[in-house]
Scaffold this motif. Structure first.
Motif, PDB file in Angstrom:
ATOM      1  N   ASN A 180       0.879  -1.209   0.166  1.00 12.60           N
ATOM      2  CA  ASN A 180       0.024  -0.015   0.112  1.00 12.60           C
ATOM      3  C   ASN A 180       0.872   1.100   0.251  1.00 12.60           C
ATOM      4  O   ASN A 180       1.520   1.582   0.870  1.00 12.60           O
ATOM      5  CB  ASN A 180      -0.837   0.032   1.306  1.00 12.60           C
ATOM      6  N   ILE A 185      -3.737   3.165   5.734  1.00 12.55           N
ATOM      7  CA  ILE A 185      -3.489   1.867   5.450  1.00 12.55           C
ATOM      8  C   ILE A 185      -4.229   1.020   6.536  1.00 12.55           C
ATOM      9  O   ILE A 185      -4.740   1.690   7.270  1.00 12.55           O
ATOM     10  CB  ILE A 185      -2.047   1.707   5.884  1.00 12.55           C
ATOM     11  N   HIS A 487       3.365  -5.119   5.258  1.00  5.22           N
ATOM     12  CA  HIS A 487       2.712  -6.299   5.059  1.00  5.22           C
ATOM     13  C   HIS A 487       3.515  -7.592   5.294  1.00  5.22           C
ATOM     14  O   HIS A 487       4.704  -7.665   4.943  1.00  5.22           O
ATOM     15  CB  HIS A 487       2.515  -6.031   3.285  1.00  5.22           C
ATOM     16  N   GLN A 585       3.416  -1.167  -5.920  1.00  2.00           N
ATOM     17  CA  GLN A 585       3.112  -0.279  -4.829  1.00  2.00           C
ATOM     18  C   GLN A 585       2.115   0.938  -5.324  1.00  2.00           C
ATOM     19  O   GLN A 585       2.397   2.002  -5.723  1.00  2.00           O
ATOM     20  CB  GLN A 585       4.213   0.847  -4.228  1.00  2.00           C
ATOM     21  N   SER A 587      -1.971   2.632  -4.632  1.00  2.00           N
ATOM     22  CA  SER A 587      -2.806   3.208  -3.282  1.00  2.00           C
ATOM     23  C   SER A 587      -4.063   2.255  -3.187  1.00  2.00           C
ATOM     24  O   SER A 587      -4.984   2.638  -3.323  1.00  2.00           O
ATOM     25  CB  SER A 587      -3.286   4.537  -3.524  1.00  2.00           C
ATOM     26  N   PRO A 589      -5.001  -1.570  -0.684  1.00  2.00           N
ATOM     27  CA  PRO A 589      -4.720  -2.419   0.468  1.00  2.00           C
ATOM     28  C   PRO A 589      -3.762  -3.375  -0.085  1.00  2.00           C
ATOM     29  O   PRO A 589      -3.648  -3.855  -0.969  1.00  2.00           O
ATOM     30  CB  PRO A 589      -5.992  -3.102   0.936  1.00  2.00           C
ATOM     31  N   SER A 590      -2.642  -3.401   1.024  1.00  2.95           N
ATOM     32  CA  SER A 590      -1.759  -4.534   0.882  1.00  2.95           C
ATOM     33  C   SER A 590      -2.224  -5.836   0.778  1.00  2.95           C
ATOM     34  O   SER A 590      -3.016  -6.205   1.735  1.00  2.95           O
ATOM     35  CB  SER A 590      -0.712  -4.336   1.875  1.00  2.95           C
TER      36      SER A 590
END
Length: 720
Positions: A180, A185, A487, A585, A587, A589-590
């Motif tokens: 993310n 986050i 993450h 990467q 924007s 959610p991881s």
């Protein structure tokens, strides 16, 4: 007439043999892989009654006069046309589509038989056999490489039902994931100082990439602040040589702006001297001018320099009582007011000199000897202002990408170190379990108070704001937690014995480079005890589009499982530089989108399947599948030259040619239809039609015999 009798007899014999062929065809109409027979007739040598003569003179030529002597069988051929395919539910049933024959042997390959009947099965020893016990021939796979060498000689196909495969050690791990890169986050962990929660030495987190407990980014470092120096001038407009307060507000003064202040010199309990100071803008166009003019007017009013104003390296105006005042005398500052001060930012920055709006602050030789204004900045940015004496004096710390002194910080550890250099009565630490800054009062005799916290970054001020208040001797106060974006993903791997272990990867956002726009994440690998990982960390970087632009090397970990197996090197694959095919990467959610590894435990054979190339594939309990063997096909130059051996098998003859052995689908050979059987190619309609023809021919030949007999009888009757 005797000739006609014998011709009829030959016809009867020929038609009887024809009925034998068609009867055999009909009998085998349901025989798997059966190829029908076909009979052809030829006439017998004819008796020449007169030879043929050619034309001569006026006499034309004459044809030969010949009488045939009957019929005989010319050939009985096997017709190798394709039979129809019937689907079965048996895995080991095979049918051939096209030319070719299965090869079977009952003597270990010394002699071969050939068949189109593919109703095979495995016996108790794992031999692939036909119903007569002949073993199907082909090529076996290498047990280590699982490769099949079809250039080698064929052999018995044997697949033991208790076959096992050894474990495969994990050599490669591939991870695809999004980390993310947004300002909000969900997956986070306590920020790091110089040690992690396990007490392990780590690289401190860059505060530019930290978050609050709600997962919202602090966004430090968007602008880099600088302290105002003594010569910085106040700006009348918002464009030239601006000065800003600690909250990031630009100070704007009109050309007729004024500053007023009341300073009282308490000479004795009954004697007070008061200085009513008013300065015009021209007297404080710089911080240095402001400090010197305040000192001059106060000294003129009191006849002595009992209070001094000056600028600090942290961009503050500082007021200090001087040695000219005795230990019993005090100085009181109050009444600070401004005119021509847009939004009163200038006044609010100075108001701390009097202890707050409408308050007064007293300086004494025995107590508080100095007070500072809040910080003035020549460039706005991320600053935190802390007071360790209940607001009398402030220390300001600026976020910098390259800290040079104790007033600048980049990491959370830098900020704690800066606090420790100024606090005097206590120590600041980072709680590795929570990511909080903890300040402990080490003064055994006195309580101390931390003043109100100021910052142009509201989230930063909120987190640090809980430090404000009374700190009793020996007690502590804490900030709110600082959080890092992380993450965590885990994957099971296998050692050389097939033991399963879990490797956990933690990706942590640790830095942002404003000059390149690259964001840095670190990865660490861990395994459960007693296992130990070396080369357990590295760096990945992303550009502003979320694309992977850097991977530190070597990208491999070494694990000692401490269980008697050798140290295991596992290569890591996080994607290719300059692509979006691995780590990204965005924007978002991881999340881990895909992961794989190439290890596996040992396994036992569960079932088999056969493909159209005749490859027997074993499926094992560990989920792996490997080629075990491949069925061979033989092709002959003349299929009709093969000798029938019964039980749907043929043998090679001199007229069939030598077998050309190879794999299905090559060299003119057909392909396999797994779970199918080839049916007989006998056509019942055609067979029954042939029966009628042969029957009528037989009847006709019988009539020729009886007719000849009657003619002979009539001849005998002439004698009576």
């Amino acid at each position: 007439m005797l000739r006609s009798l014998w011709s009829g007899v030959s016809g009867l014999k020929a038609e009887q043999e024809a009925m034998d062929v068609v009867g055999n065809n009909v009998a085998n109409v349901n025989t798997i892989g059966f190829k029908k027979g076909r009979i052809t007739f030829v006439d017998v040598l004819s008796q020449t009654m007169a030879a043929a003569t050619g034309p001569e003179g006026d006499i034309g030529g004459k044809n030969a006069a010949q009488i045939g002597l009957g019929v005989t069988v010319g050939a009985i051929n096997n017709i190798f046309s394709q039979g129809s395919l019937q689907s079965t539910s048996k895995i080991t049933d095979l049918a051939i589509q096209g030319d070719g024959f299965f090869i079977v042997s009952d003597d270990g390959g010394k002699t071969y038989r050939y068949t189109r009947a593919g109703d095979f099965s495995f016996d108790a020893k794992g031999n692939l056999v036909n119903p007569e016990g002949f073993i199907v021939q082909g090529w076996m796979a290498n047990d280590e490489t699982h490769k099949i060498n079809t250039a080698a000689s064929i052999e018995n196909i044997v697949v033991p039902q208790d076959k096992t495969v050894p474990a495969g050690e994990t050599k490669n791990i591939t991870i695809k994931a999004n980390l993310n890169g947004g300002d909000k986050i969900e997956e986070m962990a306590p920020a790091h100082g110089d040690v992690d929660s396990d007490g392990k030495k780590v690289e401190p987190d860059d505060m530019a990439v930290l978050f609050d407990v709600n997962g919202e980014a602090l966004n430090l470092g968007k602008e880099l602040a600088t302290f105002a120096d003594a010569n910085s001038s106040f700006s009348i407009t918002k464009t030239n040589n601006g000065i800003y307060d600690v909250n990031g507000n630009q100070i704007n003064l009109s050309s007729n702006a004024t500053l007023s202040m009341v300073i009282k010199y308490n000479i004795s309990p009954s004697t007070t001297s008061t200085a009513y100071i008013t300065l015009s803008y021209s007297k404080f166009s710089t911080l240095g001018n402001l400090a010197s003019n305040l000192t001059k007017q106060a000294s003129a009013a009191f006849g002595s320099q009992v209070i001094k104003f000056y600028t600090t390296s942290d961009g503050e105006i500082k007021a200090s009582i001087t040695a000219n005042a005795t230990s019993t005398q005090t100085i009181t500052i109050g009444g600070i007011n401004t005119t021509g001060d847009l939004n009163s930012y200038f006044k609010h920055a100075l108001i701390n000199l009097e202890g707050g709006e409408g308050q007064t602050a007293t300086l004494s030789r025995n107590g508080t000897q100095s007070r500072t204004s809040l910080t003035f900045l020549s460039k706005p940015g991320d600053v935190i202002a802390l007071s360790y004496d209940n607001g009398a004096n402030y220390y300001s710390y600026i976020y910098s990408t390259n800290p040079q002194n104790s007033s600048e910080f980049r990491t959370l550890q830098d900020l704690v170190n800066d606090i420790n250099s100024d606090i005097g009565w206590g120590t600041a630490t980072i709680d590795p379990q929570t990511g909080e800054i903890v300040i402990k009062n080490n003064d055994p005799n006195n309580n101390h108070t931390i003043g109100k916290v100021y910052s142009n970054n509201i989230k930063f001020a909120t987190i640090m704001g809980t430090l404000s208040g009374l700190v009793n001797s020996g007690s502590t106060v804490t900030s709110q937690p600082f959080e890092a974006a992380v993450h965590v993903t885990s994957i099971d791997v296998y050692d050389s014995l097939g033991n399963k272990h879990t490797v956990t990867f933690t990706f942590r956002k640790t830095g942002y480079d404003k000059s390149t726009g690259y964001t840095t994440w670190t990865w660490t690998a861990s395994v459960p005890q007693p296992g130990v990982v070396s080369n357990d960390s590295g760096i990945v970087k992303f550009d502003q589009t979320g694309k992977l632009v850097y991977l530190s090397s070597p990208l491999a970990i070494t694990v000692d499982w401490k269980n008697g197996t050798a140290k295991q090197v596992i290569n890591l694959h996080f994607g290719d530089i300059g692509t979006f095919d691995g780590l990204t990467q965005f924007s978002l959610p991881s999340q881990t989108t895909a992961q794989s590894q190439d290890g596996y435990p040992g396994g036992s054979l569960q079932r088999i399947m056969i493909n159209q190339d005749g490859v027997i594939i074993g499926i094992f309990s560990n989920g792996k599948s490997y080629p075990l063997a491949q069925v061979a096909l033989a092709k002959f130059a003349n299929n009709e030259g093969l000798m029938k051996e019964g039980e749907s098998m043929y043998s090679e003859t001199a007229n069939s040619g030598a077998p050309l052995i190879g794999t299905a689908g090559t060299g003119g050979r057909g392909t396999f239809a797994p779970s199918h059987l080839e049916m007989s190619n006998v056509d019942l309609a055609q067979s029954f039609t042939n029966m009628i023809i042969y029957e009528r021919a037989f009847q006709a030949n019988s009539r020729s015999i009886t007719t000849s007999d009657q003619m002979i009888q009539e001849l005998l009757n002439l004698k009576r």
